[in-house]
Design a protein around this motif. Structure first.
Motif, PDB file in Angstrom:
ATOM      1  N   LEU A   8       0.941  -0.857   0.003  1.00 35.35           N
ATOM      2  CA  LEU A   8       0.171   0.120  -0.367  1.00 35.35           C
ATOM      3  C   LEU A   8       0.695   1.483  -0.092  1.00 35.35           C
ATOM      4  O   LEU A   8       0.405   2.220  -0.137  1.00 35.35           O
ATOM      5  CB  LEU A   8      -0.967  -0.378   1.574  1.00 35.35           C
ATOM      6  CG  LEU A   8      -1.851  -1.286   1.249  1.00 35.35           C
ATOM      7  CD1 LEU A   8      -2.549  -1.138   2.977  1.00 35.35           C
ATOM      8  CD2 LEU A   8      -3.089  -1.158   0.415  1.00 35.35           C
ATOM      9  N   TYR A   9       2.069   0.844   0.997  1.00 35.04           N
ATOM     10  CA  TYR A   9       3.024   1.941   0.738  1.00 35.04           C
ATOM     11  C   TYR A   9       4.261   1.985   1.520  1.00 35.04           C
ATOM     12  O   TYR A   9       4.422   0.571   1.947  1.00 35.04           O
ATOM     13  CB  TYR A   9       1.994   2.983   1.918  1.00 35.04           C
ATOM     14  CG  TYR A   9       3.077   4.244   2.382  1.00 35.04           C
ATOM     15  CD1 TYR A   9       3.253   5.334   1.875  1.00 35.04           C
ATOM     16  CD2 TYR A   9       3.482   4.257   3.372  1.00 35.04           C
ATOM     17  CE1 TYR A   9       4.129   6.369   1.859  1.00 35.04           C
ATOM     18  CE2 TYR A   9       4.586   5.629   3.833  1.00 35.04           C
ATOM     19  CZ  TYR A   9       4.770   6.690   3.014  1.00 35.04           C
ATOM     20  OH  TYR A   9       5.338   7.501   3.745  1.00 35.04           O
ATOM     21  N   GLU A  10       4.984   3.070   0.892  1.00 43.71           N
ATOM     22  CA  GLU A  10       6.489   2.511   0.968  1.00 43.71           C
ATOM     23  C   GLU A  10       6.796   4.243   2.022  1.00 43.71           C
ATOM     24  O   GLU A  10       7.247   5.160   0.710  1.00 43.71           O
ATOM     25  CB  GLU A  10       7.040   1.798  -0.053  1.00 43.71           C
ATOM     26  CG  GLU A  10       9.303   1.487   0.361  1.00 43.71           C
ATOM     27  CD  GLU A  10       9.869   0.773  -0.735  1.00 43.71           C
ATOM     28  OE1 GLU A  10      10.679   0.243  -0.245  1.00 43.71           O
ATOM     29  OE2 GLU A  10       9.219   0.430  -2.451  1.00 43.71           O
ATOM     30  N   GLY A  11       7.408   3.745   2.262  1.00 41.35           N
ATOM     31  CA  GLY A  11       8.451   5.082   3.083  1.00 41.35           C
ATOM     32  C   GLY A  11       9.677   5.229   3.577  1.00 41.35           C
ATOM     33  O   GLY A  11      10.831   3.847   2.397  1.00 41.35           O
ATOM     34  N   GLN A  15       7.569  -0.529   5.269  1.00 40.24           N
ATOM     35  CA  GLN A  15       6.777  -0.842   3.696  1.00 40.24           C
ATOM     36  C   GLN A  15       5.335  -1.305   4.618  1.00 40.24           C
ATOM     37  O   GLN A  15       5.413  -2.438   5.482  1.00 40.24           O
ATOM     38  CB  GLN A  15       7.196  -1.611   2.508  1.00 40.24           C
ATOM     39  CG  GLN A  15       8.305  -1.905   1.940  1.00 40.24           C
ATOM     40  CD  GLN A  15       9.214  -2.717   1.484  1.00 40.24           C
ATOM     41  OE1 GLN A  15       8.825  -3.997   1.754  1.00 40.24           O
ATOM     42  NE2 GLN A  15       9.954  -2.578   0.372  1.00 40.24           N
ATOM     43  N   LYS A  84      -4.690  -0.174  11.509  1.00 43.11           N
ATOM     44  CA  LYS A  84      -5.461   0.033  10.052  1.00 43.11           C
ATOM     45  C   LYS A  84      -5.775   1.726  10.661  1.00 43.11           C
ATOM     46  O   LYS A  84      -6.584   1.134  11.429  1.00 43.11           O
ATOM     47  CB  LYS A  84      -6.737  -0.160   9.193  1.00 43.11           C
ATOM     48  CG  LYS A  84      -5.909   0.170   7.593  1.00 43.11           C
ATOM     49  CD  LYS A  84      -6.312   0.400   6.736  1.00 43.11           C
ATOM     50  CE  LYS A  84      -6.245   1.505   5.268  1.00 43.11           C
ATOM     51  NZ  LYS A  84      -7.205   0.564   3.858  1.00 43.11           N
TER      52      LYS A  84
END
Length: 239
Positions: A8-11, A15, A84
């Motif tokens: 959904l997202y990688e910072g 991840q 979440k």
């Protein structure tokens, strides 16, 4: 079985993956290290594994102190299952001693103990460099209401009290730390993200040796060893 689905997202350090449960996600801790808003980048051996293990120990400890977190369970060496939440676009920085950007900004010596707990808030925006803001800016930006800010400051203060007590028991000074908070589906504000040597300044009480990300920021060496040291001390205390 917690099946990992699409990312959904990688910072910079983690991840985030969906699961078959829309209310739960999987966090994967990377070995990537960044500093100065990602101007400095590198890899630190075992960082992901250590941050996952340390965050697990600390979040489980905080939950016993009545502090609500997104943590559910550790899945393996680099992954954990969490609730979440919608991340509030503010970083809360809690300072017990002068260090880092605050010492530089105010022109004071690092290591001076503050007579009061200092709370800074930063607006989470990489393009702007996560600028330091005040409560009125936060409300103007729609990041939080005054009532929510009051709730978040109170929660940050409780976390600080619990962490100071914890680290004191393993002979560590909690200089400062940053946290991220999130809202559950029903609007409850809880602790999210991580608490680790990536997000705290941790100094040995006897030697004042830095056992945190400053070893990477300032090219002090022995970065992995510092993270492992914090893990072993916490593990010996908390089991």
């Amino acid at each position: 079985m917690n099946q990992k689905l699409e990312m959904l997202y990688e910072g910079k350090a983690k991840q985030i993956y969906a699961t078959e449960n829309p209310e739960e996600i999987i966090v994967y801790f990377k070995d990537d290290a960044t500093a100065f808003n990602a101007q400095k980048k590198g890899q630190v051996k075992l960082k992901g594994e250590m941050n996952n293990a340390i965050t697990t120990l600390i979040f489980e400890y905080l939950q016993t102190k009545g502090i609500p977190t997104h943590f559910i369970k550790q899945l393996n060496e680099k992954e954990q299952l969490v609730k979440k939440v919608t991340i509030i676009p503010l970083e809360f920085v809690v300072r017990n001693y002068a260090a880092g950007s605050m010492a530089q900004r105010l022109g004071v010596e690092e290591g001076i103990k503050s007579p009061v707990t200092i709370f800074d808030i930063c607006y989470k925006d990489d393009a702007l460099g996560d600028p330091l803001i005040n409560d009125h800016h936060a409300v103007f930006l729609g990041a939080a209401s005054y009532e929510e800010l009051g709730e978040m400051y109170a929660l940050a203060g409780k976390i600080n009290d619990a962490l100071k007590e914890l680290f004191d028991k393993i002979n560590i000074i909690l200089v400062d730390f940053k946290i991220e908070l999130g809202k559950t589906a029903d609007g409850k504000i809880i602790l999210a993200d991580e608490i680790s040597p990536d997000t705290c300044r941790l100094w040995d009480k006897d030697t004042l040796k830095k056992l945190d990300k400053d070893r990477f920021r300032r090219d002090l060496g022995d970065v992995t060893e510092a993270y492992v040291e914090i893990y072993h001390r916490l593990k010996a205390l908390l089991g």
